[in-house]
Design an enzyme around this catalytic site. Sequence first.
Site: not given
Length: 209
Positions: A12, A66, A96, A114, A147, A179
């Site tokens: 992390g 899920r 996940r 990302h 989504d 990032e």
Amino acid sequence: MINLGILISGRGSNMEVILKAIKRQKIPINAAVVISNNPDAKGLKIAQKMGVKTEVVESKGFSGTRWEYDQKIINVLQKYGVTEKNGLVCLAGFMRIISSEFIKKYRNRILNIHPAILPAFPGLHSQKQAVDYGVKFSGCTVHFVDDGVDTGPIILQAVVPVSDTDTEETLSKKILAKEHKIYPEAVRLFAEGRIRIMGRKTTITNQGR
């Protein structure tokens, strides 16, 4: 004040820079909880040392759907006040795919980072895709989660040059440094109420709520 929940699976590093920025009072948000699906995640100890509550919702061996797993995550978030009305959820190396029900409940309150300039190279191994494709520039993107696969409204992006000698590993290091700059900044903008969403586009306002 908004309550922040961070989801991790490993060390992390983005979690750590966000928590450090909060501790330095650079971000007006309450670091409420760090949740991991992996009980051995190194990030748990890092968060604990920084005085942040941690919880484990183990996913290994979980046989439900899920959404059934995500309900367990949501229960923990709600326990710490990270609600759909007064919360922000940051994905920081959370390995996940979250359910559409989770996304709907926390609509426009889930952020992800990302390692590519979206919409280029979504999904896994984006740095390798960039090197293999021979692009001259890559970078990273902070976006809201929807989504699709890395398709949510874009908040911030940062660019890095790609050299002929770059490998997936060297490019990953260059992108990670960026990032660590833009993810805390995006959290700050959200906490200050300065992000407006219009369809697929976001705008950053000078004043918050």
